[in-house]
Design a protein around this motif. Structure first.
Motif, PDB file in Angstrom:
ATOM      1  N   TYR A  24      17.219 -35.528  13.187  1.00 57.85           N
ATOM      2  CA  TYR A  24      18.588 -35.069  13.424  1.00 57.85           C
ATOM      3  C   TYR A  24      18.660 -33.590  13.796  1.00 57.85           C
ATOM      4  CZ  TYR A  24      20.369 -39.549  11.855  1.00 57.85           C
ATOM      5  OH  TYR A  24      20.653 -40.888  11.748  1.00 57.85           O
ATOM      6  N   SER A  28      20.360 -32.539  17.217  1.00 57.23           N
ATOM      7  CA  SER A  28      21.472 -31.586  17.219  1.00 57.23           C
ATOM      8  C   SER A  28      21.256 -30.494  18.265  1.00 57.23           C
ATOM      9  CB  SER A  28      21.626 -30.965  15.828  1.00 57.23           C
ATOM     10  OG  SER A  28      22.641 -29.999  15.826  1.00 57.23           O
ATOM     11  N   LYS A  32      23.437 -30.082  22.161  1.00 60.09           N
ATOM     12  CA  LYS A  32      24.188 -28.882  22.570  1.00 60.09           C
ATOM     13  C   LYS A  32      24.198 -28.738  24.089  1.00 60.09           C
ATOM     14  CE  LYS A  32      24.022 -26.438  18.306  1.00 60.09           C
ATOM     15  NZ  LYS A  32      23.417 -25.519  17.423  1.00 60.09           N
ATOM     16  N   GLU A  38      27.220 -30.007  16.909  1.00 62.03           N
ATOM     17  CA  GLU A  38      27.316 -30.592  15.582  1.00 62.03           C
ATOM     18  C   GLU A  38      25.994 -30.376  14.863  1.00 62.03           C
ATOM     19  OE1 GLU A  38      29.281 -34.514  13.596  1.00 62.03           O
ATOM     20  OE2 GLU A  38      29.308 -34.235  15.745  1.00 62.03           O
ATOM     21  N   GLU A  40      22.927 -30.642  11.987  1.00 61.11           N
ATOM     22  CA  GLU A  40      22.045 -31.744  11.585  1.00 61.11           C
ATOM     23  C   GLU A  40      22.688 -32.636  10.518  1.00 61.11           C
ATOM     24  OE1 GLU A  40      17.781 -32.221   9.219  1.00 61.11           O
ATOM     25  OE2 GLU A  40      18.448 -30.233   9.823  1.00 61.11           O
ATOM     26  N   LEU A  43      25.794 -34.518  11.763  1.00 60.16           N
ATOM     27  CA  LEU A  43      25.367 -35.569  12.688  1.00 60.16           C
ATOM     28  C   LEU A  43      24.800 -36.773  11.920  1.00 60.16           C
ATOM     29  CD1 LEU A  43      25.162 -36.153  15.707  1.00 60.16           C
ATOM     30  CD2 LEU A  43      22.940 -35.030  15.697  1.00 60.16           C
TER      31      LEU A  43
END
Length: 166
Positions: A24, A28, A32, A38, A40, A43
């Motif tokens: 994650y 993340s 972007k 968002e 880690e 998410l």
């Protein structure tokens, strides 16, 4: 939202990430580039709760470098935002079942135990803001094999049957 559909959504995304050996934190960072800012933990929470729109799932597939279902290729490559791509992906899936119109799909989704009011669900389908759990229901109704690389179709069917019974 039915917990089986939420579980399938989380599994779908975890399989995509596992096959690409991406966690994650890395996801993340990669998201972007596609306008998703968002963290880690947020998410991971969103995924575990099944609160992922199809537009974000498409971004996840793209950011992870995961194979996109062949049917979706043209829909993803066209210009426009991710919601527009979501609409085109749904349209591509509907195009494989020419006897079914979006209104009939909507009725069948509601019969499958959708908790959303018809007007709201119709609005989400039209605007491309529908969730992955909603989309998974559509794939079952359309008998689509598009996500067979990531989910067993028998698991989708089991969730659909539970929706009709429950």
């Amino acid at each position: 939202m039915n917990s089986q559909w939420v579980s399938l959504t989380a599994r779908l995304i975890r399989v995509v990430l596992a096959r690409k050996d991406i966690g994650y934190a890395e996801l993340s960072k990669r998201l972007k580039e596609y306008g998703v800012d968002e963290g880690e933990k947020a998410l991971a929470r969103r995924v575990s709760l099944g609160q992922v729109r199809l537009s974000m799932f498409l971004q996840i597939l793209t950011a992870a470098g995961a194979p996109m279902p062949a049917l979706w290729g043209a829909a993803i490559k066209e210009e426009g935002g991710w919601e527009a791509r979501s609409i085109r992906v749904l349209d591509a899936e509907l195009g494989e079942c020419p006897a079914m119109q979006q209104e009939e799909l909507l009725q069948k989704m509601l019969a499958m135990g959708m908790s959303l009011p018809k007007v709201r669900l119709a609005g989400q389908l039209k605007s491309g803001t529908f969730s992955v759990p909603v989309f998974l229901r559509a794939l079952v109704i359309l008998r689509s094999p598009s996500l067979e690389k990531y989910l067993d179709y028998s698991d989708l069917l089991a969730a659909a049957k539970a929706g009709f019974i429950g």
